[in-house]
Write a protein that holds these residues in place. Structure first.
Motif, PDB file in Angstrom:
ATOM      1  N   CYS A 170      17.054   6.518  12.764  1.00 14.73           N
ATOM      2  CA  CYS A 170      16.819   7.273  13.991  1.00 14.73           C
ATOM      3  C   CYS A 170      16.866   6.369  15.207  1.00 14.73           C
ATOM      4  O   CYS A 170      16.365   5.249  15.181  1.00 14.73           O
ATOM      5  CB  CYS A 170      15.447   7.944  13.940  1.00 14.73           C
ATOM      6  SG  CYS A 170      15.193   8.956  12.478  1.00 14.73           S
ATOM      7  N   PHE A 171      17.424   6.914  16.273  1.00 12.34           N
ATOM      8  CA  PHE A 171      17.500   6.198  17.536  1.00 12.34           C
ATOM      9  C   PHE A 171      17.072   7.148  18.647  1.00 12.34           C
ATOM     10  O   PHE A 171      17.537   8.281  18.725  1.00 12.34           O
ATOM     11  CB  PHE A 171      18.921   5.696  17.791  1.00 12.34           C
ATOM     12  CG  PHE A 171      19.420   4.739  16.750  1.00 12.34           C
ATOM     13  CD1 PHE A 171      19.259   3.371  16.891  1.00 12.34           C
ATOM     14  CD2 PHE A 171      20.032   5.212  15.602  1.00 12.34           C
ATOM     15  CE1 PHE A 171      19.705   2.497  15.921  1.00 12.34           C
ATOM     16  CE2 PHE A 171      20.488   4.340  14.621  1.00 12.34           C
ATOM     17  CZ  PHE A 171      20.309   2.977  14.778  1.00 12.34           C
ATOM     18  N   HIS A 206       8.954  -4.442  18.256  1.00 13.13           N
ATOM     19  CA  HIS A 206       7.885  -3.569  17.773  1.00 13.13           C
ATOM     20  C   HIS A 206       7.899  -3.358  16.249  1.00 13.13           C
ATOM     21  O   HIS A 206       6.886  -2.990  15.677  1.00 13.13           O
ATOM     22  CB  HIS A 206       7.976  -2.206  18.464  1.00 13.13           C
ATOM     23  CG  HIS A 206       8.056  -2.286  19.959  1.00 13.13           C
ATOM     24  ND1 HIS A 206       7.088  -2.894  20.733  1.00 13.13           N
ATOM     25  CD2 HIS A 206       9.010  -1.862  20.822  1.00 13.13           C
ATOM     26  CE1 HIS A 206       7.435  -2.820  22.014  1.00 13.13           C
ATOM     27  NE2 HIS A 206       8.601  -2.201  22.091  1.00 13.13           N
ATOM     28  N   ARG A 207       9.047  -3.494  15.619  1.00 12.32           N
ATOM     29  CA  ARG A 207       9.205  -3.420  14.166  1.00 12.32           C
ATOM     30  C   ARG A 207       8.645  -2.127  13.561  1.00 12.32           C
ATOM     31  O   ARG A 207       7.925  -2.165  12.539  1.00 12.32           O
ATOM     32  CB  ARG A 207       8.572  -4.634  13.486  1.00 12.32           C
ATOM     33  CG  ARG A 207       9.032  -5.984  14.002  1.00 12.32           C
ATOM     34  CD  ARG A 207       8.506  -7.133  13.169  1.00 12.32           C
ATOM     35  NE  ARG A 207       9.078  -7.111  11.830  1.00 12.32           N
ATOM     36  CZ  ARG A 207      10.247  -7.648  11.502  1.00 12.32           C
ATOM     37  NH1 ARG A 207      10.995  -8.254  12.411  1.00 12.32           N
ATOM     38  NH2 ARG A 207      10.687  -7.580  10.267  1.00 12.32           N
ATOM     39  N   PRO A 208       8.964  -0.956  14.104  1.00 14.20           N
ATOM     40  CA  PRO A 208       8.429   0.289  13.522  1.00 14.20           C
ATOM     41  C   PRO A 208       9.171   0.687  12.245  1.00 14.20           C
ATOM     42  O   PRO A 208      10.375   0.470  12.110  1.00 14.20           O
ATOM     43  CB  PRO A 208       8.672   1.319  14.626  1.00 14.20           C
ATOM     44  CG  PRO A 208       9.901   0.816  15.318  1.00 14.20           C
ATOM     45  CD  PRO A 208       9.797  -0.688  15.293  1.00 14.20           C
ATOM     46  N   VAL A 209       8.446   1.279  11.329  1.00 15.11           N
ATOM     47  CA  VAL A 209       9.041   1.884  10.135  1.00 15.11           C
ATOM     48  C   VAL A 209       8.409   3.261   9.950  1.00 15.11           C
ATOM     49  O   VAL A 209       7.380   3.575  10.563  1.00 15.11           O
ATOM     50  CB  VAL A 209       8.840   1.024   8.868  1.00 15.11           C
ATOM     51  CG1 VAL A 209       9.483  -0.342   9.035  1.00 15.11           C
ATOM     52  CG2 VAL A 209       7.356   0.883   8.518  1.00 15.11           C
ATOM     53  N   ARG A 260       7.542  -3.075   2.337  1.00 16.36           N
ATOM     54  CA  ARG A 260       8.258  -4.353   2.414  1.00 16.36           C
ATOM     55  C   ARG A 260       9.764  -4.108   2.559  1.00 16.36           C
ATOM     56  O   ARG A 260      10.437  -4.774   3.344  1.00 16.36           O
ATOM     57  CB  ARG A 260       7.959  -5.176   1.165  1.00 16.36           C
ATOM     58  CG  ARG A 260       8.479  -6.609   1.237  1.00 16.36           C
ATOM     59  CD  ARG A 260       8.191  -7.400  -0.027  1.00 16.36           C
ATOM     60  NE  ARG A 260       8.437  -8.810   0.170  1.00 16.36           N
ATOM     61  CZ  ARG A 260       7.515  -9.724   0.443  1.00 16.36           C
ATOM     62  NH1 ARG A 260       6.242  -9.353   0.549  1.00 16.36           N
ATOM     63  NH2 ARG A 260       7.842 -10.995   0.630  1.00 16.36           N
ATOM     64  N   MET A 261      10.287  -3.159   1.795  1.00 15.97           N
ATOM     65  CA  MET A 261      11.710  -2.830   1.900  1.00 15.97           C
ATOM     66  C   MET A 261      12.063  -2.365   3.310  1.00 15.97           C
ATOM     67  O   MET A 261      13.076  -2.792   3.889  1.00 15.97           O
ATOM     68  CB  MET A 261      12.065  -1.739   0.890  1.00 15.97           C
ATOM     69  CG  MET A 261      11.957  -2.166  -0.558  1.00 15.97           C
ATOM     70  SD  MET A 261      12.035  -0.772  -1.713  1.00 15.97           S
ATOM     71  CE  MET A 261      13.772  -0.361  -1.637  1.00 15.97           C
ATOM     72  N   LEU A 262      11.226  -1.500   3.865  1.00 15.79           N
ATOM     73  CA  LEU A 262      11.498  -0.979   5.203  1.00 15.79           C
ATOM     74  C   LEU A 262      11.391  -2.074   6.257  1.00 15.79           C
ATOM     75  O   LEU A 262      12.171  -2.107   7.220  1.00 15.79           O
ATOM     76  CB  LEU A 262      10.534   0.165   5.526  1.00 15.79           C
ATOM     77  CG  LEU A 262      10.676   1.418   4.657  1.00 15.79           C
ATOM     78  CD1 LEU A 262       9.582   2.429   5.007  1.00 15.79           C
ATOM     79  CD2 LEU A 262      12.047   2.041   4.820  1.00 15.79           C
ATOM     80  N   VAL A 269      14.093   2.509  17.626  1.00 15.09           N
ATOM     81  CA  VAL A 269      14.767   2.563  16.330  1.00 15.09           C
ATOM     82  C   VAL A 269      13.711   2.772  15.251  1.00 15.09           C
ATOM     83  O   VAL A 269      12.643   2.158  15.311  1.00 15.09           O
ATOM     84  CB  VAL A 269      15.534   1.257  16.037  1.00 15.09           C
ATOM     85  CG1 VAL A 269      16.323   1.376  14.744  1.00 15.09           C
ATOM     86  CG2 VAL A 269      16.451   0.893  17.200  1.00 15.09           C
ATOM     87  N   CYS A 270      14.009   3.613  14.275  1.00 12.57           N
ATOM     88  CA  CYS A 270      13.074   3.732  13.158  1.00 12.57           C
ATOM     89  C   CYS A 270      13.815   3.683  11.828  1.00 12.57           C
ATOM     90  O   CYS A 270      14.936   4.188  11.698  1.00 12.57           O
ATOM     91  CB  CYS A 270      12.251   5.018  13.233  1.00 12.57           C
ATOM     92  SG  CYS A 270      10.701   4.856  12.284  1.00 12.57           S
ATOM     93  N   ASN A 271      13.164   3.073  10.873  1.00 12.96           N
ATOM     94  CA  ASN A 271      13.738   2.823   9.548  1.00 12.96           C
ATOM     95  C   ASN A 271      12.913   3.606   8.536  1.00 12.96           C
ATOM     96  O   ASN A 271      11.714   3.406   8.413  1.00 12.96           O
ATOM     97  CB  ASN A 271      13.684   1.323   9.246  1.00 12.96           C
ATOM     98  CG  ASN A 271      14.090   0.501  10.460  1.00 12.96           C
ATOM     99  OD1 ASN A 271      15.234   0.535  10.882  1.00 12.96           O
ATOM    100  ND2 ASN A 271      13.126  -0.188  11.064  1.00 12.96           N
ATOM    101  N   LEU A 272      13.575   4.510   7.814  1.00 12.85           N
ATOM    102  CA  LEU A 272      12.857   5.509   7.030  1.00 12.85           C
ATOM    103  C   LEU A 272      13.049   5.365   5.523  1.00 12.85           C
ATOM    104  O   LEU A 272      14.063   4.851   5.052  1.00 12.85           O
ATOM    105  CB  LEU A 272      13.311   6.918   7.434  1.00 12.85           C
ATOM    106  CG  LEU A 272      13.169   7.296   8.901  1.00 12.85           C
ATOM    107  CD1 LEU A 272      13.663   8.718   9.136  1.00 12.85           C
ATOM    108  CD2 LEU A 272      11.724   7.152   9.368  1.00 12.85           C
TER     109      LEU A 272
END
Length: 964
Positions: free
Chosen positions: A373-374, A655-658, A632-634, A601-604
């Motif tokens: 997501c962006f 910010h390193r959001p997941v 950890r993977m995210l 940016v978000c990593n899901l």
């Protein structure tokens, strides 16, 4: 009881019908019957009457009273059957014997002669099984097949019947309720001399698919038959020789294939050469070939079509190689990367956790764009507007979903200083953004998708509401773009007070964009006073309740704009010290800051809740292990990721959001015998999310101790020991009250102290995404969704697939209620069990479908989850018989319970499953094409759900990003 229609030696009927009794039967001009041995005989309606009479008398007895009733009933039913056959015939007048029997079965059920219908169905099942056994016996005794298969090089070889039987038998092994016999029988019906290899593979796959509605485990059989085709395709390409392998062979062949696969992928410039530097022997030895058998057909077909790497259309990835490729791609920067790759592979291949679609697409490749997501903010200048549209294209190119904040752009009629003209507002630019999303379709893997957000005080809000209408000036419509309202608390308070609401252009009220809570209220009221004094060039006053009604009306009529709430997203944001949340994302679960120089940016990824729940509740130890590895993977995604624009890289590294979410919630409830519309379900939503939240926050804190806290940690809510469960109080304080259960069960004081001392590796940790495609891969219901139907056809970019609730089937089998009559009843009632009398009340409650439950229960469960989540959740709402009053109550409840966002409003569709008992394959199969050579097989496609008029979102629309 002999009920076989048009049998050559049918015994005399128990009672005889006088010729005049069939007077109502339509004439039968040149109608013929194709018998199972291929012989064509004249059609004789009298034999239908005979067969139905026998069925009635076998059930009801041969008394005088029964005979009279049977006589009258059979007369009418025979007429109905012949009429139906003639209507279906069109210009042709020839029917297969199975067609006739299907119509007899359907007539019996429609006439509500359920016991007779059931006896007839069971008889047919028994006869079909015996014929299949005879066919297999005859095939095994035949010295040699007369059918030849055409290979890809044009040469012909004799059909290897033994291998076909081996593969089908292997596909059925270990599955309850399935048998190779009907699959082989249907396969052999579709074979012909000269059949191609692809058609041969298709014949068995399609044969198994016809049986899914009778027994859900045939979905596994279909998947295993597709696996056989996939193995042949992959191994022949990777090893450059014509080869095939059974599932048993793969126990040894997987390890040999994997290093060759890596070399092949690197040579084709698909895989990152860094993968070759892993200890491939150690990696290959960790592969678990038996996990190939975990797939249902929908999941494997989806991977085949869209995920597996291919060279010029030839797949080079087998399922376990695919999961290991993703795992290796996520472990590239680990110290012991082999160990971590094997750990990550274990989660993915077991379906305990699944990464998001972009991660599955791109991990381990040369362009590892792994983020989902962006979120962007569009600036109020021409260069900025078109830069945002260009950024959309670059971000969408590698499978990113987009959320655009358009609130800063000045509205219609606003002054443009540079030209001394008037602005045309945001609508023309949204049209350009819409067309850009369609043009960039992510390489055909999934459609480009974007959601535009606008705050409710913007002067263009009324035109914004109309964007998805099918009427009006098409130049001011965006038929493909999603839209969402970004609603301040003050607007909802004005609605509840039936007060006025003022619309502004942001070039004159720029600070409103960055304000929320009490600060927003003060500034807004000051601008209202200024407007009344004539101090603003562009403004408009409306009744808040009128605008709210129009928002709900458009939501119902077009499915857009969605309703999302600005203040809860900001008041509870851990990152409120460094920015403002201006919008959510494409699916309304991400709530991250955006600005001119930061694209959020978000990593899901999502935990499969079903795999962590037993009949006695949550397996806490397993859940902790899964969540710890998943976080950890995210987190690894952030450092490995390929960023297409610098603003995204800057934001993500700062910010390193997941976003860790969940799927399979509905099955987790059913496994525990909890109806979704119940207080127990709401409590389980609370307990399960508390556990995920606790372990996810702790995992991020542990990573901070190992790797360091994220750069903007200082000053965050985390740094103050304010966790998501604590930030609920910030919202309650701002509103004066919040009606929400705040109870907890875990040791949160310990975790608060740990977070304050160790820090957090990630600014945000949790978000519940729709999971529409990855849940298909794992074979569970998506996200937090209720069952849509218990028997329906799911449409996505891979085709149409029959989906049956296997939990329901298991329960019905246990109670002796699962048969073809039940299948027909489920079709007739659109997958609902509520109207089927013979289903017990406890099962009706447990398997109530989305439109049978009150969406209030979904909101209550979501509210209990929301207190544990630092971002949000994709919450769809369902309403069978919408009204303005119901919609108003539903969305006010969502606001009052403190929800941050809502997603689609779903309405009931007009048509669902084809109400026919004809056994046919469903939908299209993209792995191999359906050709005319086998088109003589009866194929009935159950209708995909459709809308009645234009009402909300169509369920499982392949064009709908939520369903991808």
């Amino acid at each position: 009881m002999s009920l076989d229609l048009h049998a050559e030696n049918a015994s005399a009927p128990i009672i005889h019908l006088r010729p005049e009794s069939l007077a109502a039967v339509p004439s039968e001009p040149a109608m013929q019957i194709i018998r199972r041995n291929g012989k064509v005989t004249p059609f004789d309606s009298g034999k239908i009457a005979v067969a139905m009479t026998k069925a009635f008398l076998a059930v009801e007895g041969n008394t005088a009273g029964a005979s009279r009733r049977v006589h009258e009933t059979v007369e009418q039913l025979t007429a109905d059957v012949v009429t139906a056959l003639m209507r279906r015939a069109g210009e042709g007048r020839t029917f297969h014997i199975e067609d006739v029997q299907d119509q007899v079965e359907l007539a019996l059920m429609r006439s509500e002669n359920q016991k007779v219908a059931r006896a007839y169905v069971l008889y047919r099942e028994d006869r079909a099984r015996k014929r299949a056994e005879e066919t297999i016996a005859q095939a095994s005794e035949a010295p040699q097949s007369a059918i030849h298969v055409t290979l890809t090089d044009g040469s012909r070889v004799r059909l290897d019947s033994k291998r076909l039987e081996l593969i089908v038998t292997e596909a059925c092994a270990g599955l309850d309720g399935v048998s190779p016999a009907p699959v082989l029988t249907e396969t052999q019906r579709n074979l012909y001399d000269g059949i191609s290899q692809d058609e041969l593979a298709l014949a068995s796959i399609m044969a198994a698919r016809t049986l899914v509605e009778q027994e859900p485990n045939y979905a596994y059989v279909s998947a295993r038959l597709l696996l056989d085709k996939l193995r042949g395709e992959v191994l022949s390409y990777v090893h450059k020789t014509s080869t095939s392998a059974s599932q048993a062979d793969m126990a040894t062949r997987y390890a040999d294939y994997f290093p060759e696969y890596v070399r092949t992928g690197i040579a084709a410039e698909l895989l990152d050469p860094e993968l070759a530097r892993f200890d491939l022997g150690r990696i290959a030895a960790a592969l678990k070939p038996e996990r190939d058998l975990k797939f249902q057909f929908l999941g494997l077909q989806t991977l085949y079509d869209r995920y597996f790497l291919h060279v010029r259309g030839k797949r080079i990835e087998l399922p376990q190689a695919f999961f290991m490729r993703v795992a290796m791609g996520l472990a590239l920067r680990e110290i012991d990367r082999e160990a971590k790759a094997i750990e990550f592979y274990g989660l993915l291949s077991s379906f305990d956790f699944m990464a998001s679609t972009p991660t599955l697409f791109n991990a381990g490749t040369l362009r590892p764009q792994l983020s989902s997501c962006f979120l962007t903010t569009v600036s109020d200048e021409l260069d900025g507007i078109f830069k945002s549209i260009k950024d959309n294209a670059l971000l969408a190119k590698y499978s990113g979903g987009l959320g655009n904040d358009w609130t800063p752009v000045r509205g219609l009629g606003a002054h443009i200083k540079g030209t001394n003209g008037e602005s045309q507002g945001i609508i023309p630019f949204l049209k350009v953004a819409n067309d850009t999303a369609i043009a960039v379709n992510q390489g055909g893997k999934r459609k480009g998708a974007v959601c535009a957000y606008l705050e409710t005080w913007h002067v263009d809000i009324e035109e914004f509401l109309d964007l998805r209408k099918n009427t009006g000036d098409d130049r001011r419509r965006t038929h493909d773009m999603n839209t969402a309202n970004w609603v301040p608390d003050l607007f909802m308070q004005r609605v509840q007070a039936d007060a006025e609401w003022t619309l502004f252009s942001p070039d004159e009220t720029a600070d409103l964009h960055d304000l929320y809570g009490a600060d927003f209220k003060a500034a807004y009221e000051a601008y209202e006073a200024k407007a009344k004094a004539g101090g603003l060039r562009v403004c408009k006053t409306v009744r808040a309740s009128d605008l709210w009604r129009r928002m709900l009306t458009m939501l119902f009529e077009t499915g857009h704009p969605w309703i999302t709430f600005k203040d809860p997203c900001n008041l509870r944001s851990p990152q409120r010290h460094v920015g403002v949340v201006h919008s959510s994302n494409l699916c309304t679960e991400i709530t991250l800051n955006t600005s001119a120089d930061e694209v959020a940016v978000c990593n899901l990824g999502s935990v499969n809740l079903l795999n962590h729940v037993g009949s006695k509740g949550i397996d806490r130890a397993k859940l902790k292990r899964t969540v710890t590895s998943a976080v950890r993977m995210l987190d690894n995604v952030i450092d490995i990721n390929f960023y297409t624009i610098p603003e995204a890289r800057r934001s993500n590294l700062r910010h390193r959001p997941v976003g860790l979410g969940l799927m399979g919630f509905q099955e987790a409830l059913q496994l525990q015998r909890i109806p979704i519309a119940s207080n127990d379900a709401v409590s389980f939503a609370d307990l399960s999310m508390e556990a995920i939240s606790y372990h996810a926050i702790e995992a991020s804190a542990d990573l901070a101790a190992e790797r360091g806290a994220y750069p903007s940690f200082a000053g965050s809510l985390w740094s103050k020991g304010i966790l998501p469960i604590d930030s609920v109080e910030l919202l309650a304080e701002a509103r004066g009250a919040l009606d929400l259960d705040r109870s907890s069960t875990l040791d949160w004081d310990r975790l608060r102290n740990k977070v304050k001392s160790a820090g957090m590796r990630n600014s945000n940790v949790m978000a519940i995404a729709p999971t529409a495609t990855i849940s298909n891969i794992c074979g569970v219901s998506q996200s937090i969704e209720p069952n849509y139907q218990n028997l329906f056809v799911k449409s996505n970019m891979s085709g149409d697939f029959t989906v049956v609730n296997d939990f329901l089937v298991r329960d019905l089998k246990t109670r002796g209620l699962w048969d073809e009559v039940m299948v027909s009843d489920l079709k007739y009632f659109d997958g609902s069990v509520g109207q089927i009398d013979r289903i017990p009340d406890d099962l009706k409650a447990l398997y109530a479908t989305a439109f049978e439950i009150d969406s209030v229960w979904l909101i209550e469960a979501a509210a209990r989850r929301q207190k544990w989540i630092d971002q949000s959740q994709s919450l769809n709402l369902y309403i069978a018989n919408p009204s303005g009053k119901k919609l108003d109550a539903l969305y006010r409840l969502a606001f009052n319970r403190g929800l941050k966002t809502t997603y689609y409003l779903r309405s009931r569709s007009a048509t669902h499953v084809e109400k026919s008992t004809l056994k046919g394959t469903d939908g299209k199969l993209n792995a191999v094409s359906v050709t005319s050579a086998i088109s003589h097989a009866p194929i009935i496609v159950p209708a995909a759900p459709d809308l009645e008029g234009v009402k909300a979102c169509r369920i499982d629309d392949p064009d709908c990003e939520a369903c991808q």
